[in-house]
Every structure is written in structure tokens, then in C-alpha cells.
Design a protein around this motif. Sequence first.
Motif, PDB file in Angstrom:
ATOM      1  N   GLU A 131       0.929  -1.282  -0.081  1.00  0.00           N
ATOM      2  CA  GLU A 131      -0.024  -0.002   0.068  1.00  0.00           C
ATOM      3  C   GLU A 131       0.893   1.301   0.104  1.00  0.00           C
ATOM      4  N   ALA A 132       2.300   1.292   0.152  1.00  0.00           N
ATOM      5  CA  ALA A 132       2.994   2.334   0.168  1.00  0.00           C
ATOM      6  C   ALA A 132       3.874   2.450  -1.122  1.00  0.00           C
ATOM      7  N   ILE A 133       3.587   1.793  -2.087  1.00  0.00           N
ATOM      8  CA  ILE A 133       4.397   1.781  -3.330  1.00  0.00           C
ATOM      9  C   ILE A 133       4.584   3.372  -3.713  1.00  0.00           C
ATOM     10  N   PRO A 134       3.418   4.124  -3.839  1.00  0.00           N
ATOM     11  CA  PRO A 134       3.875   5.483  -4.464  1.00  0.00           C
ATOM     12  C   PRO A 134       4.672   6.109  -4.029  1.00  0.00           C
ATOM     13  N   MET A 135       4.857   5.905  -2.200  1.00  0.00           N
ATOM     14  CA  MET A 135       5.633   6.949  -1.703  1.00  0.00           C
ATOM     15  C   MET A 135       6.951   6.355  -1.648  1.00  0.00           C
ATOM     16  N   ILE A 136       7.190   5.187  -1.954  1.00  0.00           N
ATOM     17  CA  ILE A 136       8.522   4.624  -2.145  1.00  0.00           C
ATOM     18  C   ILE A 136       9.005   5.018  -3.463  1.00  0.00           C
ATOM     19  N   VAL A 137       8.317   4.767  -4.436  1.00  0.00           N
ATOM     20  CA  VAL A 137       8.625   5.148  -5.872  1.00  0.00           C
ATOM     21  C   VAL A 137       9.057   6.668  -5.766  1.00  0.00           C
ATOM     22  N   ASP A 138       8.361   7.393  -5.209  1.00  0.00           N
ATOM     23  CA  ASP A 138       8.822   8.983  -5.069  1.00  0.00           C
ATOM     24  C   ASP A 138       9.957   9.088  -4.256  1.00  0.00           C
ATOM     25  N   GLY A 208       7.207 -14.164 -13.589  1.00  0.00           N
ATOM     26  CA  GLY A 208       6.181 -14.402 -12.510  1.00  0.00           C
ATOM     27  C   GLY A 208       6.367 -13.664 -11.171  1.00  0.00           C
ATOM     28  N   GLU A 209       7.092 -12.807 -10.755  1.00  0.00           N
ATOM     29  CA  GLU A 209       7.135 -11.907  -9.668  1.00  0.00           C
ATOM     30  C   GLU A 209       6.002 -10.936  -9.744  1.00  0.00           C
ATOM     31  N   PRO A 210       5.469 -10.411  -8.731  1.00  0.00           N
ATOM     32  CA  PRO A 210       4.710  -9.269  -8.780  1.00  0.00           C
ATOM     33  C   PRO A 210       5.187  -7.889  -9.224  1.00  0.00           C
ATOM     34  N   SER A 211       4.721  -6.807  -9.922  1.00  0.00           N
ATOM     35  CA  SER A 211       5.340  -5.730  -9.956  1.00  0.00           C
ATOM     36  C   SER A 211       4.634  -4.390  -9.908  1.00  0.00           C
ATOM     37  N   TRP A 212       5.028  -3.318 -10.095  1.00  0.00           N
ATOM     38  CA  TRP A 212       4.102  -1.973  -9.975  1.00  0.00           C
ATOM     39  C   TRP A 212       4.842  -1.076 -11.063  1.00  0.00           C
ATOM     40  N   PRO A 213       4.371  -0.273 -11.541  1.00  0.00           N
ATOM     41  CA  PRO A 213       4.778   0.692 -12.357  1.00  0.00           C
ATOM     42  C   PRO A 213       5.575   1.856 -11.730  1.00  0.00           C
ATOM     43  N   SER A 214       6.403   2.130 -12.273  1.00  0.00           N
ATOM     44  CA  SER A 214       7.465   3.231 -11.708  1.00  0.00           C
ATOM     45  C   SER A 214       8.046   3.936 -12.966  1.00  0.00           C
ATOM     46  N   PRO A 215       8.572   5.099 -12.673  1.00  0.00           N
ATOM     47  CA  PRO A 215       9.466   5.653 -13.760  1.00  0.00           C
ATOM     48  C   PRO A 215      10.676   5.022 -14.326  1.00  0.00           C
ATOM     49  N   GLY A 217      10.473   1.862 -14.784  1.00  0.00           N
ATOM     50  CA  GLY A 217       9.957   0.452 -15.406  1.00  0.00           C
ATOM     51  C   GLY A 217       9.374  -0.302 -14.138  1.00  0.00           C
ATOM     52  N   PRO A 218       8.645  -1.281 -14.446  1.00  0.00           N
ATOM     53  CA  PRO A 218       7.816  -2.091 -13.597  1.00  0.00           C
ATOM     54  C   PRO A 218       8.679  -2.909 -12.860  1.00  0.00           C
ATOM     55  N   GLY A 219       8.465  -3.009 -11.484  1.00  0.00           N
ATOM     56  CA  GLY A 219       9.312  -3.645 -10.456  1.00  0.00           C
ATOM     57  C   GLY A 219       8.594  -3.600  -9.215  1.00  0.00           C
ATOM     58  N   ARG A 220       9.468  -3.780  -8.209  1.00  0.00           N
ATOM     59  CA  ARG A 220       9.150  -3.772  -6.655  1.00  0.00           C
ATOM     60  C   ARG A 220      10.253  -3.159  -6.093  1.00  0.00           C
ATOM     61  N   PRO A 221      10.013  -2.586  -4.838  1.00  0.00           N
ATOM     62  CA  PRO A 221      10.967  -1.838  -3.874  1.00  0.00           C
ATOM     63  C   PRO A 221      11.889  -2.840  -3.432  1.00  0.00           C
ATOM     64  N   GLY A 222      13.370  -2.463  -3.163  1.00  0.00           N
ATOM     65  CA  GLY A 222      14.223  -2.940  -2.369  1.00  0.00           C
ATOM     66  C   GLY A 222      13.840  -2.778  -1.057  1.00  0.00           C
ATOM     67  N   TRP A 223      14.274  -3.722  -0.012  1.00  0.00           N
ATOM     68  CA  TRP A 223      14.110  -3.733   1.390  1.00  0.00           C
ATOM     69  C   TRP A 223      14.090  -2.299   2.127  1.00  0.00           C
ATOM     70  N   HIS A 224      15.258  -1.699   2.116  1.00  0.00           N
ATOM     71  CA  HIS A 224      15.512  -0.688   3.127  1.00  0.00           C
ATOM     72  C   HIS A 224      14.815   0.509   2.904  1.00  0.00           C
ATOM     73  N   ILE A 225      14.707   0.938   1.421  1.00  0.00           N
ATOM     74  CA  ILE A 225      13.727   2.177   0.985  1.00  0.00           C
ATOM     75  C   ILE A 225      12.530   2.165   1.595  1.00  0.00           C
ATOM     76  N   GLU A 226      11.935   1.021   1.620  1.00  0.00           N
ATOM     77  CA  GLU A 226      10.479   0.822   2.282  1.00  0.00           C
ATOM     78  C   GLU A 226      10.361   1.639   3.699  1.00  0.00           C
ATOM     79  N   CYS A 227      11.308   1.344   4.375  1.00  0.00           N
ATOM     80  CA  CYS A 227      11.244   1.860   5.746  1.00  0.00           C
ATOM     81  C   CYS A 227      11.508   3.360   5.750  1.00  0.00           C
ATOM     82  N   SER A 228      12.441   3.774   4.926  1.00  0.00           N
ATOM     83  CA  SER A 228      12.637   5.192   4.890  1.00  0.00           C
ATOM     84  C   SER A 228      11.553   5.994   4.555  1.00  0.00           C
ATOM     85  N   ALA A 229      10.955   5.559   3.341  1.00  0.00           N
ATOM     86  CA  ALA A 229       9.727   6.137   2.835  1.00  0.00           C
ATOM     87  C   ALA A 229       8.646   6.151   3.653  1.00  0.00           C
TER      88      ALA A 229
END
Length: 420
Positions: A131-138, A208-215, A217-229
Motif C-alpha cells: 500500500e506504500a508503493i507510490p511513496m516509495i517510488v517517489d 512470475g514476480e509481482p510488479s508495480w509501474p514506476s518511472p 520501469g515495472p518492478g518492486r522496492p528494495g528492502w531498506h527504502i520501504e522503511c525510509s519512505a
Amino acid sequence: MQAWPSPPVRPLPGPGRPLRVFDTAVAGVRPVGAGATAHLYVCGITPYDATHLGHAFTYLTYDLAQRVLRDAGHDVRYVQNVTDVDDPLLERAERDGLDWRDLAAREIALFREDMTMLRILAPDAYVGVVEAIPMIVDMVAELVDRGAAYPVDNDVYFSVAAAPAFGEVSHLDRAEMLTLCAERGGDPGRAGKKDPLDPLLWRAERPGEPSWPSPFGPGRPGWHIECSAIARHHLGGVVDIQGGGTDLTFPHHECSAAHAEVAAAARPFARSYVHTAMVSLDGHKMSKSRGNLEFVSRLRRVGADPGALRLALLDHRHTDDWEWTAPLLTAGERRIDRWRAAVALPAGPDATPLLAAVRERLADDLDAPGALAAVDSWVGAALAGSGAGTGVAGAGGEAPALVSRLVDTLLGVDLEPVRP
Ligand code: ZN
């Protein structure tokens, strides 16, 4: 996402004491420098397996910290994340033939039940990575704009060279960093990185892995950036306490702090880095990889008294590694029986000094064992029959009620008779 229901925290008479805690970054005990509102960020679970006692001990540590901070007059704003998309979760789901979302939902539900049973204060914001993907992408985009990130193939890495303070949370030498990086989810051997320690910010979509759009390219966050964001979005400014187990010190907390500090062009990310020691079983740290785990939910199923389990955990300093054994739960049961018997008496010794002693012990780097010993002393005297009708303020008939209340408020243990 939905947290769990918090137990009520009832105010106590008189002022509490300011909290001092061991801060990993300065390798010493010092005051938590919080203002009127204390901001806590504690790293949450990766929901692919049940809550073991090591997790419970970690979340209990920050529950205690909140109780002391509130008693000292602070409001507390507490945020915890859930790493509900990451390699270990996806691997477990694949192994067990489950949808990763279903596995995460099941384990998060179990975690909520465990935390509720243990009377752990709930976070004000309980935030899943999904649910935090947009703030992580930012935030990744900001790091790219600042020249602190670079591509390797289609993935995006953070350049530790862009963070002058990198290393000041954990104070490890480079060889130790490289070892821990390899053991704890990093990829120091990957070709194309500027520095082997550079952590992943964005992982491009793999089949086969989940992904979300981003500037990027599609993908998913690394571990550490999630907590920073998530910390920045939900707490803003500087975090007063960044918490988690000692195994998160490096690389996780080091990298989360570096990401946040470079994005903000300001330091520190957190005023204190407070870590909870590891719990072992059969001679080794409890770990999912080794399989030597004792689960809160299993103890719950076999009828363990939640208050006794909480007392068994509280009888250890959060800074010292310790080993779980079954007799610890028996000792917790004996203790809670005595405490309940004492507060059920019509009168007891003056409890005002006990309140001061428990406050003093907990404010001193969360010395829960010291606080339990202080309550034991009062309980021993009460059961021996001293204090009834002494005429001292706080003694006599008021004392058992005050003890019951302070044990509930400061230690989170409910001594009231179980209501039918
Ligand atoms: Zn974290």
C-alpha cells in the motif's frame, strides 16, 4: 492496513521519568530527545511465518518504551511497517503452492492475534509495503534526481558513496559490512555495482514476480527504502527512536538511514537507534532458516497464560541475548499467581515507593527485570501481611489497587480477575 486493538493505558499519579535508552549509534545509554510527541518507527515482520518469541520480545521492547514515554508526559506517534512483498515471502509462497498475498494475509492476521494476546500497544499507522508503493517510488525518484542512485541492467541501486555518514549507525568495519550484507539479503557480489555494499532500491520485474509501474520501469522496492519512505510519510522530520532487532542494525537500519538522509539532505534520520537482543532456543538464535522456533501462537494454543508469558519475556534486558526454556513460562505463571493474590488482598504496604522504583528502573534503559524485582518485593511484603492499616498515605486499602494499576500501565500486565 488494519493494526490490532490497543489495550487501554490508564494514567498514574504523579510524574513519570524521562526515558534513557542504549543507542547503538553512540554505543551508550542516553536520553531519548523527544519533544511533546515522541516519534517511534519499528520495523515490522515479513509475513511468511508465525510470530516467534524473538519477534514478541522485540515488539514488547518498544511497547515498554511507549509506556515509559507516555508516563513521562509525551504523546506517542508509533509507526510499524509490514514487508508484505519481498523475496522470502515470495519464495515461501512458491514452495507451499500459495498465492503470496494469501500467505501474507494469513500470517499478518496471526501476528495481530499474537500482539493482541500479549497486550502489545498497537501502532498508530500499520503500513504494508504494497500500500506504500507510490511513496516509495517517489523517494527512489528523489534519490535518482540527487545523483545518489544508478542503474544496473534494469534495476536501481543506491550509491553508499553519496551518503557521507554511511556506517555511523552500526560502526562496523568494511569486512564485517560485506559479510553481513551477503548474509542478510544483500548482493555484494553482483557485477556492475559501483560498490559491493550498494543496496537495491528498485528491482525490475522478473517473470512470475509481482510488479508495480514506476518511472524506472515495472518492478518492486528494495528492502531498506520501504522503511525510509514509510517513516518519512507517516512521521515526517526526525524519528526519535528507530527500533528493531539487533540483526537489523546492518545493513537494514544503516541503509534506511542513508536513504532518508540523502533524500532529505539532512541528518539524522533517527535520534536514537534502539536494538533488541536475540532470543535463542537449543543453543542458537531463533531463526526461520534453522527452524529452532517457539511460536506465540503455539503457546497460546496449549493454554499459556498471556500475562505469564509477558512476564517471562519481561524478565530479560532488551540489550542482552538470552535463551528461551520452558521453565521460564512456569516461573512467569508462579509470579503472576503471586502478584494476583497480592493485589486481591484488602490492604498492603505503601505502594508509592514501588511506583517510584518501577518508574526509575524502566526509565533506565528499560530495565524490566529490575522493575519485576521491585514488584516482587512489594508482593512478598503484602503476602506476609505487612502494611495493612498502617495509616501511611498510599498504604492500606489503596495500595493493592495502585499496584494493580501501575503493573497494568507500566508493565502491560493485567492482574484483575478474569471476568466471566
Ligand atoms: Zn525497516
